[in-house]
Motif scaffolding. Structure first.
Motif, PDB file in Angstrom:
ATOM      1  N   PHE A   1       0.824  -1.211   0.000  1.00 52.69           N
ATOM      2  CA  PHE A   1       0.000   0.000   0.000  1.00 52.69           C
ATOM      3  C   PHE A   1       0.856   1.258   0.000  1.00 52.69           C
ATOM      4  O   PHE A   1       0.475   2.288  -0.565  1.00 52.69           O
TER       5      PHE A   1
ATOM      6  N   CYS B   1      -7.351   2.530  -7.599  1.00 52.08           N
ATOM      7  CA  CYS B   1      -7.354   1.854  -6.302  1.00 52.08           C
ATOM      8  C   CYS B   1      -8.549   2.293  -5.447  1.00 52.08           C
ATOM      9  O   CYS B   1      -9.165   1.472  -4.766  1.00 52.08           O
TER      10      CYS B   1
ATOM     11  N   LEU C   1      -4.750   4.151   4.132  1.00 51.30           N
ATOM     12  CA  LEU C   1      -3.336   4.448   4.340  1.00 51.30           C
ATOM     13  C   LEU C   1      -3.057   4.904   5.765  1.00 51.30           C
ATOM     14  O   LEU C   1      -1.971   4.665   6.305  1.00 51.30           O
TER      15      LEU C   1
ATOM     16  N   THR D   1      -4.002  -4.531  -3.614  1.00 46.59           N
ATOM     17  CA  THR D   1      -2.673  -5.156  -3.641  1.00 46.59           C
ATOM     18  C   THR D   1      -2.461  -6.012  -4.887  1.00 46.59           C
ATOM     19  O   THR D   1      -1.321  -6.199  -5.306  1.00 46.59           O
TER      20      THR D   1
END
Length: 438
Positions: free
Chosen positions: A307, A329, A343, A395
Motif C-alpha cells: 500500500f 485503487c 493508508l 494489492t
C-alpha cells in the motif's frame, strides 16, 4: 550482510538485442516476477529458451512434458522449451526401493509433530539422490543449449526457482497456524524451525531456492567460457527477498514481512551470487518488494507494505498517470471507505511498537510473535474488508505494477550490474514506473 545495497539510479545500459538469447531457468507459471523479465527479453527481440520442472505421474515419478503440455508451455513462454525435467528439491527423492522424505513425513500428526524425529542419515541419502538427479538434468540441458547458441552471442540466464514445501497434510495445518493464526490458533514459527520437520523444510528450501542457482552457474561454465572467448557476454540474475524500503513517516525505511521462513534460503542465494562475483561471474540477486503471487498468498500480511507504494508514486512520479492509479485503487473500495483512511491504518501499523520491533535488518529473519500476528493479520483482514470484492484487491493491482517495474530494472541493470546483491526498493520502483508512464 550489515546493510542493504540498493539500486538508486535508473539503469541505462543494455547489451542485449536480436540474436542474443534469454534462458529462463524455471518454468513460467501464472502471476509472478518472472513475467516482467520475460516481457523485457521479448521486447528486446531476444530468442527465448525455457526449461521445465517436469510433471509427476500417478506414482510420483518425474517425467517430461507430454506433447500437449509442451505446446501450452511454449505458447505461454513465447519460445522453445528444453523438455528435460528439472524439478528442484528432494522431498520426493530416495534411493531405489526406500521411502522418500514426503513418505516419512506422512506419518506425522498435529499432536506429536514437534517431538517426532527423522532418520537424518536416510534424509541425507535422499538429499544426495535429489541433488544428483538435478545436476544430471542440468548437464543434459546445458548440452542441448550448447548446440542452440552460436559463438559470440550474449546470454541472459534468469533463475526463478523458489519454494520447497513438502505436500503433506500435517504441514498445511501447521502452516495455517504459523502464517495465518491469531489468538488460540497462533503458532510460533520458531517452534516449527526447531522441530525435525522444520529442519527438513529448511534444507529443502536451500536446495530449491539457493543451490539450484549454484548448479546453474556451475553447469553453464563451459558454455560461458566458449561464449566469452568468442566475444559474447553472459549474465545471471535471481529473485531474492530480504525486506524492502518503503515510505514510513516520509522517508524510506527498511521493513520486512515476518516470519519469512524462506529467508534463510534467500540469504544462501545471496552468498551464491557473492561467491560467483568474486570469481568474475556477473551474477546478481535482486531483492524485490513484497507482492501477492500464487505462492505468497499463504502469508497473510505479506501484502501490507504494498500500500505504501501509492505514496512512493506521489513522491517519485507525480503526474496524471500516478493520479489515475490512485483513482483506480479508490474505486476498488466499498462506498464510505477512502484510500486515505486505508493508508492511515497502514501508518498506524508501521508506527506501532510491535512492527517497529521487527525492523531489525541484522536480525533477519526474526521469528514471529503472538503480538505481531494480532496486529499484522488483524490489519490485513480489516483492509480486505474495506474492498468491494475480496477477489479484486488494491494489492493485486499494485503487484502488477511492481512486476512491470522490476522487469526493466533487472534487465538493464544486468548489463552492467553494480554488485552481486541489490535491493529494488519502493523509490526505484516508483521512479521506473514514472519513466514508463508519465
Amino acid at each position: 550482510m550489515s546493510q542493504a545495497p540498493a539500486l538508486r539510479q535508473l539503469p541505462q545500459s543494455n547489451i542485449f538485442g536480436p540474436g542474443d538469447v534469454f534462458v529462463l531457468f524455471g518454468e513460467l507459471f501464472g502471476r509472478g516476477y518472472a513475467n516482467g523479465l520475460v516481457n523485457e527479453a521479448r521486447q528486446a527481440g531476444m530468442e527465448i529458451i525455457g526449461i521445465t520442472v517436469g510433471r509427476r505421474d500417478e506414482n510420483n515419478r518425474l517425467r517430461p512434458l507430454n506433447d500437449e503440455e509442451l505446446a501450452a508451455a511454449e505458447a505461454n513462454l513465447g519460445g522453445r522449451i528444453i523438455n528435460v525435467p528439472l524439478m528442484a528439491g528432494f522431498e520426493l527423492d530416495a534411493p531405489a526401493g526406500e521411502p522418500t522424505p514426503t513418505e516419512l513425513l506422512s506419518g506425522l500428526t498435529l499432536k506429536g509433530w514437534q517431538e517426532d524425529k527423522l532418520d537424518w542419515a536416510h534424509i541425507e541419502k535422499c538429499r544426495q539422490a535429489g541433488v544428483q538427479r538435478f545436476k544430471s538434468g542440468v548437464a543434459e540441458v546445458m548440452a542441448r543449449l550448447d548446440g542452440m547458441i552460436t559463438d559470440g552471442r550474449n546470454v541472459f540466464f534468469a533463475h526463478t526457482m523458489a519454494g520447497g514445501i513438502p505436500k503433506v497434510k500435517v504441514f498445511l495445518a501447521i502452516a495455517n497456524r504459523v502464517y495465518k493464526g491469531r489468538g488460540d490458533r497462533f503458532m510460533s514459527s520458531q517452534a516449527l524451525l526447531d522441530s525435525d520437520l522444520g529442519k527438513l523444510i529448511l534444507q529443502n528450501f536451500d536446495e530449491v531456492t539457493a543451490n539450484t542457482f549454484q548448479h546453474l552457474i556451475d553447469g553453464s561454465a563451459a558454455l560461458r567460457r566458449r561464449l566469452e572467448a568468442s566475444g559474447g557476454q553472459v549474465r545471471y540474475t535471481a529473485y531474492g527477498y530480504h525486506g524492502t524500503e518503503i515510505l514510513i513517516d516520509g522517508r524510506y525505511q527498511w521493513q520486512t514481512y515476518t516470519n519469512y521462513t524462506q529467508g534463510y534460503a534467500k540469504m544462501r542465494l545471496e552468498k551464491v551470487a557473492q561467491a560467483a562475483w568474486e570469481q568474475g561471474v556477473k551474477a546478481t540477486v535482486f531483492n524485490c518488494p513484497e507482492i501477492r503471487t500464487n505462492s505468497s498468498d499463504i502469508f497473510v500480511g505479506v501484502e501490507l507494505p504494498l500500500f505504501a507504494l501509492l505514496r512512493a508514486l506521489k513522491k517519485e512520479a507525480a503526474g496524471a498517470w500516478t493520479d489515475s492509479q490512485w483513482q483506480t485503487c479508490s474505486q476498488l473500495l466499498k462506498d464510505g471507505c477512502s484510500l486515505e483512511a486505508l493508508l492511515d491504518k497502514i501508518d498506524a501499523l508501521n508506527d506501532g511498537a510491535v512492527m517497529q520491533g521487527f525492523r531489525r535488518f541484522d536480525a533477519w529473519p526474526m521469528p514471529n510473535s503472538a503480538e505481531l500476528a494480532e496486529v499484522m493479520i488483524g490489519t490485513s483482514d480489516e483492509l480486505t474488508e474495506m474492498h468491494q470484492d475480496r477477489k479484486a484487491l488494491i494489492t493485486d493491482h499494485l503487484s502488477t505494477l511492481v512486476i512491470e517495474a522490476t522487469g526493466p530494472l533487472m534487465f538493464h541493470e544486468a548489463s552492467q550490474p553494480a554488485g552481486p546483491v541489490l535491493w529494488l526498493n519502493h523509490d526505484i520502483i516508483a521512479r521506473q514506473l514514472g519513466r514508463m508512464h508519465n
